[in-house]
Write a protein that holds these residues in place. Structure first.
Motif, PDB file in Angstrom:
ATOM      1  N   ASP A  40       0.801  -1.324   0.072  1.00 22.42           N
ATOM      2  CA  ASP A  40      -0.111  -0.028   0.224  1.00 22.42           C
ATOM      3  C   ASP A  40       0.812   1.408   0.104  1.00 22.42           C
ATOM      4  N   VAL A  41       2.145   1.085   0.425  1.00 20.42           N
ATOM      5  CA  VAL A  41       2.760   2.205   0.553  1.00 20.42           C
ATOM      6  C   VAL A  41       4.054   2.208  -0.477  1.00 20.42           C
ATOM      7  N   GLY A  42       4.181   3.229  -1.242  1.00 22.78           N
ATOM      8  CA  GLY A  42       5.137   3.324  -2.252  1.00 22.78           C
ATOM      9  C   GLY A  42       6.295   4.343  -2.094  1.00 22.78           C
ATOM     10  N   VAL A  43       7.022   4.759  -3.243  1.00 21.79           N
ATOM     11  CA  VAL A  43       7.884   5.786  -3.433  1.00 21.79           C
ATOM     12  C   VAL A  43       7.055   7.132  -3.735  1.00 21.79           C
ATOM     13  N   SER A  44       6.937   7.837  -2.891  1.00 22.27           N
ATOM     14  CA  SER A  44       5.847   9.016  -3.054  1.00 22.27           C
ATOM     15  C   SER A  44       6.306  10.121  -2.128  1.00 22.27           C
ATOM     16  N   VAL A  45       7.500  10.128  -2.197  1.00 22.80           N
ATOM     17  CA  VAL A  45       8.154  11.480  -1.513  1.00 22.80           C
ATOM     18  C   VAL A  45       7.966  12.804  -2.253  1.00 22.80           C
ATOM     19  N   HIS A  46       7.469  12.597  -3.424  1.00 20.42           N
ATOM     20  CA  HIS A  46       7.204  14.042  -4.443  1.00 20.42           C
ATOM     21  C   HIS A  46       5.758  14.440  -4.074  1.00 20.42           C
ATOM     22  N   HIS A  47       5.012  13.724  -3.293  1.00 18.70           N
ATOM     23  CA  HIS A  47       3.926  14.154  -2.994  1.00 18.70           C
ATOM     24  C   HIS A  47       3.858  14.709  -1.456  1.00 18.70           C
ATOM     25  N   LYS A  48       5.148  14.894  -0.918  1.00 13.50           N
ATOM     26  CA  LYS A  48       5.136  14.942   0.517  1.00 13.50           C
ATOM     27  C   LYS A  48       4.461  16.140   1.097  1.00 13.50           C
ATOM     28  N   PHE A  50       1.483  17.241   0.675  1.00 13.25           N
ATOM     29  CA  PHE A  50       0.181  17.172   0.889  1.00 13.25           C
ATOM     30  C   PHE A  50      -0.133  16.473   2.091  1.00 13.25           C
ATOM     31  N   HIS A  51      -1.199  16.646   3.044  1.00 16.00           N
ATOM     32  CA  HIS A  51      -1.749  16.009   4.180  1.00 16.00           C
ATOM     33  C   HIS A  51      -1.731  14.392   3.844  1.00 16.00           C
ATOM     34  N   GLY A  52      -1.199  13.536   4.656  1.00 18.50           N
ATOM     35  CA  GLY A  52      -1.504  12.245   4.684  1.00 18.50           C
ATOM     36  C   GLY A  52      -0.769  11.421   3.816  1.00 18.50           C
ATOM     37  N   THR A  53      -0.080  11.841   2.730  1.00 22.61           N
ATOM     38  CA  THR A  53       0.953  11.210   1.839  1.00 22.61           C
ATOM     39  C   THR A  53       1.968  10.467   2.677  1.00 22.61           C
ATOM     40  N   MET A  54       2.190   9.220   2.381  1.00 21.07           N
ATOM     41  CA  MET A  54       3.039   8.405   3.130  1.00 21.07           C
ATOM     42  C   MET A  54       4.016   7.938   2.105  1.00 21.07           C
ATOM     43  N   TRP A  55       5.258   7.506   2.541  1.00 25.35           N
ATOM     44  CA  TRP A  55       6.203   7.075   1.503  1.00 25.35           C
ATOM     45  C   TRP A  55       7.278   6.121   2.096  1.00 25.35           C
ATOM     46  N   ALA A  56       7.918   5.377   1.340  1.00 21.10           N
ATOM     47  CA  ALA A  56       9.087   4.542   1.831  1.00 21.10           C
ATOM     48  C   ALA A  56      10.379   5.180   0.923  1.00 21.10           C
ATOM     49  N   ASP A  57      11.139   5.303   1.507  1.00 20.09           N
ATOM     50  CA  ASP A  57      12.505   5.696   0.891  1.00 20.09           C
ATOM     51  C   ASP A  57      13.021   4.765  -0.397  1.00 20.09           C
ATOM     52  N   ALA A  58      13.388   5.179  -1.256  1.00 21.14           N
ATOM     53  CA  ALA A  58      13.578   4.337  -2.452  1.00 21.14           C
ATOM     54  C   ALA A  58      14.457   3.221  -2.180  1.00 21.14           C
ATOM     55  N   PRO A  59      15.679   3.152  -1.477  1.00 25.79           N
ATOM     56  CA  PRO A  59      16.360   2.054  -1.231  1.00 25.79           C
ATOM     57  C   PRO A  59      15.728   1.014  -0.219  1.00 25.79           C
ATOM     58  N   ALA A  60      14.861   1.621   0.947  1.00 24.58           N
ATOM     59  CA  ALA A  60      14.053   0.833   1.813  1.00 24.58           C
ATOM     60  C   ALA A  60      12.955  -0.018   0.732  1.00 24.58           C
ATOM     61  N   PHE A  61      12.572   0.723  -0.224  1.00 30.17           N
ATOM     62  CA  PHE A  61      11.220   0.053  -1.011  1.00 30.17           C
ATOM     63  C   PHE A  61      11.786  -1.125  -1.752  1.00 30.17           C
ATOM     64  N   ARG A  62      12.961  -0.888  -2.296  1.00 35.28           N
ATOM     65  CA  ARG A  62      13.581  -1.745  -3.209  1.00 35.28           C
ATOM     66  C   ARG A  62      13.971  -2.935  -2.460  1.00 35.28           C
ATOM     67  N   ASP A  63      14.504  -2.741  -1.098  1.00 34.04           N
ATOM     68  CA  ASP A  63      14.911  -4.108  -0.264  1.00 34.04           C
ATOM     69  C   ASP A  63      13.665  -4.691  -0.028  1.00 34.04           C
ATOM     70  N   TYR A  64      12.652  -3.900   0.415  1.00 28.46           N
ATOM     71  CA  TYR A  64      11.553  -4.850   0.761  1.00 28.46           C
ATOM     72  C   TYR A  64      10.801  -5.490  -0.186  1.00 28.46           C
ATOM     73  N   VAL A  65      10.846  -5.148  -1.333  1.00 22.59           N
ATOM     74  CA  VAL A  65       9.979  -5.978  -2.616  1.00 22.59           C
ATOM     75  C   VAL A  65      10.923  -6.984  -2.918  1.00 22.59           C
ATOM     76  N   GLU A  66      12.451  -6.815  -2.906  1.00 23.33           N
ATOM     77  CA  GLU A  66      13.134  -7.833  -3.344  1.00 23.33           C
ATOM     78  C   GLU A  66      12.970  -9.129  -2.174  1.00 23.33           C
ATOM     79  N   SER A  67      13.217  -8.674  -0.998  1.00 22.41           N
ATOM     80  CA  SER A  67      12.974  -9.642   0.099  1.00 22.41           C
ATOM     81  C   SER A  67      11.629 -10.408   0.141  1.00 22.41           C
ATOM     82  N   PHE A  68      10.550  -9.882  -0.002  1.00 22.05           N
ATOM     83  CA  PHE A  68       9.346 -10.677  -0.161  1.00 22.05           C
ATOM     84  C   PHE A  68       9.262 -11.502  -1.456  1.00 22.05           C
ATOM     85  N   SER A  69       9.836 -10.917  -2.171  1.00 21.15           N
ATOM     86  CA  SER A  69      10.111 -11.733  -3.765  1.00 21.15           C
ATOM     87  C   SER A  69      10.800 -12.806  -3.625  1.00 21.15           C
ATOM     88  N   ARG A  70      11.852 -12.915  -2.744  1.00 21.01           N
ATOM     89  CA  ARG A  70      12.825 -13.877  -2.616  1.00 21.01           C
ATOM     90  C   ARG A  70      12.003 -15.025  -1.693  1.00 21.01           C
TER      91      ARG A  70
END
Length: 264
Positions: free
Chosen positions: A64-72, A74-94
């Motif tokens: 549900d939360v992606g790389v969205s820092v470019h919307h920061k 505006f109220h409520g926007t949540m984001w993951a830092d790009a390296p953390a997002f990549r590592d997270y997706v890679e981890s569950f893909s493995r």
């Protein structure tokens, strides 16, 4: 088949026969005054679940939360830092690969995730763990989008508005459509967006005061239904194509001959 609703023995039956999984990903970020912050991940999940039900392939829970820092701003926007997002997706893909899944389709509905999902796919392929490919719904049907909307806009525009009117109309603030159009930017890109070939912006608010682009009043539930059906058809075809490929043929090609060091 939805992974989280199954028991482990049921999933063991699946991986004994199949090796493909669908992973929906989106964001929790502003989509103007008329659409909920859940827009991207709701679209991704709806398409992934629909294609999964039509084909019988495995669908995972939604990211549900992606790389969205470019919307920061505006109220409520949540984001993951790009390296953390990549590592997270890679981890569950493995994790999926550990259980026997070696083909993954990232059903993506957020542009900010695209580059990072492709990088994860490259990592997994280089290690010969899995073949993972990023799929963006609107990029699968560009002709349809262009034909039905005169002024589309890449974010919070009529295509996303129409999709949400079809998927979850109660979350669309239809009384705010004109305000979204008038408070945003209808034409995109404009003369200030690019300067002599350089992107002159980093954040969404640099281009639009209310966070959206395009003419939202051009959206209808009927157009959303058409977009959904056409995109789902494309996703189904992608899944079937990928399932039909040999894993070896999806991996990186070998170095051209002569191989390094082969003449020593």
């Amino acid at each position: 088949m939805y992974l989280a609703d199954r028991t482990w023995p049921e999933l063991s039956d699946y991986v004994a026969e199949e090796s493909l999984a669908v992973v929906p990903l989106g964001s929790t970020e502003q989509h103007g005054p008329h659409l909920p912050l859940s827009t991207d991940h709701r679209i991704a999940e709806a398409l992934a679940r629909d294609a999964s039900e039509r084909t019988g392939y495995l669908c995972t829970p939604t990211v549900d939360v992606g790389v969205s820092v470019h919307h920061k701003q505006f109220h409520g926007t949540m984001w993951a830092d790009a390296p953390a997002f990549r590592d997270y997706v890679e981890s569950f893909s493995r994790n999926l690969a550990y259980h026997g899944v070696d083909r993954i389709v990232y059903v993506n509905a957020h542009g900010g995730n695209q580059t990072h999902l492709r990088e994860v796919g490259r990592r997994l392929r280089e290690d010969e763990v899995a073949y993972a490919v990023e799929w963006m719904w609107d990029e699968s049907i560009p002709e349809v989008v262009n034909d039905i909307f005169e002024r589309n806009g890449p974010h919070g525009g009529p295509k996303e508005t129409a999709m949400m009117m079809h998927i979850d109309p109660d979350l669309v603030r239809e009384e705010k459509l004109e305000a979204a159009r008038d408070g945003g930017r209808v034409e995109w890109p404009d003369d200030d967006a690019y300067v002599r070939g350089a992107r002159n912006f980093y954040d969404s608010i640099d281009n639009t005061d209310n966070g959206v682009l395009g003419d939202q009043t051009d959206a209808t539930p009927e157009k959303g239904e058409l977009l959904f059906e056409k995109a789902s058809d494309q996703l189904v075809r992608l899944l079937e194509w990928l399932d039909d490929r040999r894993f070896e043929d999806l991996m990186a090609k070998p170095h051209v001959d002569p191989q390094p060091g082969s003449r020593r």
